[in-house]
Design an enzyme around this catalytic site. Structure first.
Site, PDB file in Angstrom:
ATOM      1  N   HIS A  30      -8.589   2.067  -5.671  1.00 34.14           N
ATOM      2  CA  HIS A  30      -7.752   1.143  -4.902  1.00 34.14           C
ATOM      3  C   HIS A  30      -6.297   1.515  -5.096  1.00 34.14           C
ATOM      4  O   HIS A  30      -5.874   1.831  -6.218  1.00 34.14           O
ATOM      5  CB  HIS A  30      -7.971  -0.309  -5.341  1.00 34.14           C
ATOM      6  CG  HIS A  30      -9.375  -0.761  -5.145  1.00 34.14           C
ATOM      7  ND1 HIS A  30      -9.893  -1.049  -3.897  1.00 34.14           N
ATOM      8  CD2 HIS A  30     -10.381  -0.940  -6.029  1.00 34.14           C
ATOM      9  CE1 HIS A  30     -11.161  -1.386  -4.029  1.00 34.14           C
ATOM     10  NE2 HIS A  30     -11.487  -1.328  -5.315  1.00 34.14           N
ATOM     11  N   TYR A  45       0.793  -1.233   0.000  1.00 36.03           N
ATOM     12  CA  TYR A  45       0.000   0.000   0.000  1.00 36.03           C
ATOM     13  C   TYR A  45       0.825   1.283   0.000  1.00 36.03           C
ATOM     14  O   TYR A  45       0.272   2.362  -0.159  1.00 36.03           O
ATOM     15  CB  TYR A  45      -0.960  -0.005   1.200  1.00 36.03           C
ATOM     16  CG  TYR A  45      -1.950  -1.141   1.149  1.00 36.03           C
ATOM     17  CD1 TYR A  45      -2.869  -1.231   0.101  1.00 36.03           C
ATOM     18  CD2 TYR A  45      -1.961  -2.138   2.116  1.00 36.03           C
ATOM     19  CE1 TYR A  45      -3.777  -2.271   0.028  1.00 36.03           C
ATOM     20  CE2 TYR A  45      -2.865  -3.186   2.057  1.00 36.03           C
ATOM     21  CZ  TYR A  45      -3.765  -3.252   1.011  1.00 36.03           C
ATOM     22  OH  TYR A  45      -4.658  -4.284   0.932  1.00 36.03           O
ATOM     23  N   HIS A  75     -15.327  -6.070  -1.529  1.00 33.21           N
ATOM     24  CA  HIS A  75     -15.504  -7.442  -2.003  1.00 33.21           C
ATOM     25  C   HIS A  75     -16.662  -8.170  -1.311  1.00 33.21           C
ATOM     26  O   HIS A  75     -16.961  -9.306  -1.650  1.00 33.21           O
ATOM     27  CB  HIS A  75     -14.199  -8.228  -1.777  1.00 33.21           C
ATOM     28  CG  HIS A  75     -12.969  -7.439  -2.120  1.00 33.21           C
ATOM     29  ND1 HIS A  75     -12.707  -7.006  -3.409  1.00 33.21           N
ATOM     30  CD2 HIS A  75     -11.952  -6.963  -1.354  1.00 33.21           C
ATOM     31  CE1 HIS A  75     -11.567  -6.310  -3.409  1.00 33.21           C
ATOM     32  NE2 HIS A  75     -11.098  -6.266  -2.179  1.00 33.21           N
ATOM     33  N   ARG A 116     -10.215 -10.885  -4.020  1.00 31.33           N
ATOM     34  CA  ARG A 116     -10.187  -9.435  -4.300  1.00 31.33           C
ATOM     35  C   ARG A 116     -10.557  -9.126  -5.753  1.00 31.33           C
ATOM     36  O   ARG A 116     -10.639  -7.968  -6.152  1.00 31.33           O
ATOM     37  CB  ARG A 116      -8.802  -8.854  -4.001  1.00 31.33           C
ATOM     38  CG  ARG A 116      -8.413  -8.918  -2.557  1.00 31.33           C
ATOM     39  CD  ARG A 116      -7.085  -8.218  -2.308  1.00 31.33           C
ATOM     40  NE  ARG A 116      -6.429  -8.765  -1.141  1.00 31.33           N
ATOM     41  CZ  ARG A 116      -6.663  -8.383   0.117  1.00 31.33           C
ATOM     42  NH1 ARG A 116      -7.537  -7.433   0.365  1.00 31.33           N
ATOM     43  NH2 ARG A 116      -6.026  -8.946   1.126  1.00 31.33           N
ATOM     44  N   ASN A 131     -12.776   4.408  -1.624  1.00 26.52           N
ATOM     45  CA  ASN A 131     -11.953   3.213  -1.446  1.00 26.52           C
ATOM     46  C   ASN A 131     -12.564   2.463  -0.278  1.00 26.52           C
ATOM     47  O   ASN A 131     -12.340   2.807   0.888  1.00 26.52           O
ATOM     48  CB  ASN A 131     -10.492   3.553  -1.156  1.00 26.52           C
ATOM     49  CG  ASN A 131      -9.630   2.297  -1.058  1.00 26.52           C
ATOM     50  OD1 ASN A 131     -10.159   1.176  -0.995  1.00 26.52           O
ATOM     51  ND2 ASN A 131      -8.324   2.449  -1.035  1.00 26.52           N
TER      52      ASN A 131
HETATM   53  C1  DQA Z   1      -7.654  -1.846  -1.144  1.00 22.86           C
HETATM   54  C2  DQA Z   1      -7.714  -3.288  -1.683  1.00 22.86           C
HETATM   55  C3  DQA Z   1      -8.620  -4.141  -0.824  1.00 22.86           C
HETATM   56  O1  DQA Z   1      -8.667  -5.467  -1.336  1.00 22.86           O
HETATM   57  C4  DQA Z   1      -8.090  -4.185   0.594  1.00 22.86           C
HETATM   58  O2  DQA Z   1      -8.970  -4.948   1.416  1.00 22.86           O
HETATM   59  C5  DQA Z   1      -7.854  -2.845   1.160  1.00 22.86           C
HETATM   60  C6  DQA Z   1      -7.254  -1.816   0.312  1.00 22.86           C
HETATM   61  C7  DQA Z   1      -6.661  -0.977  -1.942  1.00 22.86           C
HETATM   62  O3  DQA Z   1      -6.721   0.232  -1.810  1.00 22.86           O
HETATM   63  O4  DQA Z   1      -5.785  -1.516  -2.641  1.00 22.86           O
HETATM   64  O5  DQA Z   1      -8.085  -2.593   2.335  1.00 22.86           O
HETATM   65  O6  DQA Z   1      -8.943  -1.261  -1.299  1.00 22.86           O
END
Ligand code: DQA
Length: 145
Positions: A97, A19, A77, A108, A71
Site C-alpha cells: 500500500h 497517494y 478490505h 481500511r 496492491n
Molecule cells: C491503497 C489503500 C486502499 O485503502 C485504497 O482503497 C487504495 C489504495 C494504498 O495503496 O494506499 O485504493 O491500497
C-alpha cells in the site's frame, strides 16, 4: 508480477496528498529500473476489475510468475474472492500500500488479504513498492536455497 488494483490507474491526479503526485507509468518504470539492476523480469498489470486481478493470479500460479506484489486497492478490505485467488495461486504474495492504511479510516484497518500473504509494506508511498520488490527477491531466493 506486479498487480495494481482499482483506481491505481489514476495515480498522480487521485488524492495526491494521500497517494503522491507520480503516475502509475512512473511507478512501473521505477520498478522496472530496480528489477533490471537485480536481473529480474518484471510484468506490471493494473485493472479496475476484480475478475481480471483474479485471472492474473490464476495465470501467475500456473507458471507465469514466481512471486507477486499486490496492491489490491479498496478490494483489500472487501474481497474474499481475491484472497481465495491469492491462496489458490500457491505463490508468495506481498501486499503493498502506498498510504499507511492503519492511520486512515477504520474500514481500511482490515485487510482480508493480510493473513495469506508473506508480509505487508504500507505507508512509504512509491518506496513501498521498491521495498516490496526487495522482499519479493529475498523470498524467492530463500525458497530456492
Ligand atoms: C491503497 C489503500 C486502499 O485503502 C485504497 O482503497 C487504495 C489504495 C494504498 O495503496 O494506499 O485504493 O491500497
Amino acid at each position: 508480477l506486479v498487480l495494481h488494483g482499482p483506481n491505481l490507474n489514476l495515480l498522480g491526479s487521485r488524492e495526491p496528498d494521500v497517494y503522491g503526485s507520480f503516475s502509475l507509468e512512473e511507478l512501473d518504470q521505477r520498478l522496472a529500473d530496480r528489477a533490471s539492476t537485480r536481473g529480474i523480469e518484471l510484468r506490471c498489470l493494473q485493472s479496475n476489475h476484480e475478475g481480471a486481478l483474479i485471472d492474473a493470479l490464476h495465470e501467475a500460479g500456473a507458471g507465469a510468475a514466481d512471486v507477486v506484489l499486490l496492491n489490491a486497492g479498496g478490494l483489500t478490505h472487501t474481497s474474499v474472492s481475491l484472497r481465495d485467488a491469492v491462496v489458490a495461486s500457491g505463490l508468495p504474495v506481498i501486499e503493498v500500500h502506498l498510504s499507511n492504511v492503519a492511520a486512515r479510516e477504520s474500514f481500511r484497518h482490515v485487510s482480508l488479504i493480510a493473513p495469506v500473504v508473506v508480509g505487508q509494506v504500507t505507508g512509504f508511498g512509491l518506496e513501498s513498492y521498491l521495498l516490496a520488490l526487495d522482499g519479493a527477491i529475498a523470498t524467492v531466493q530463500a525458497r530456492r536455497s
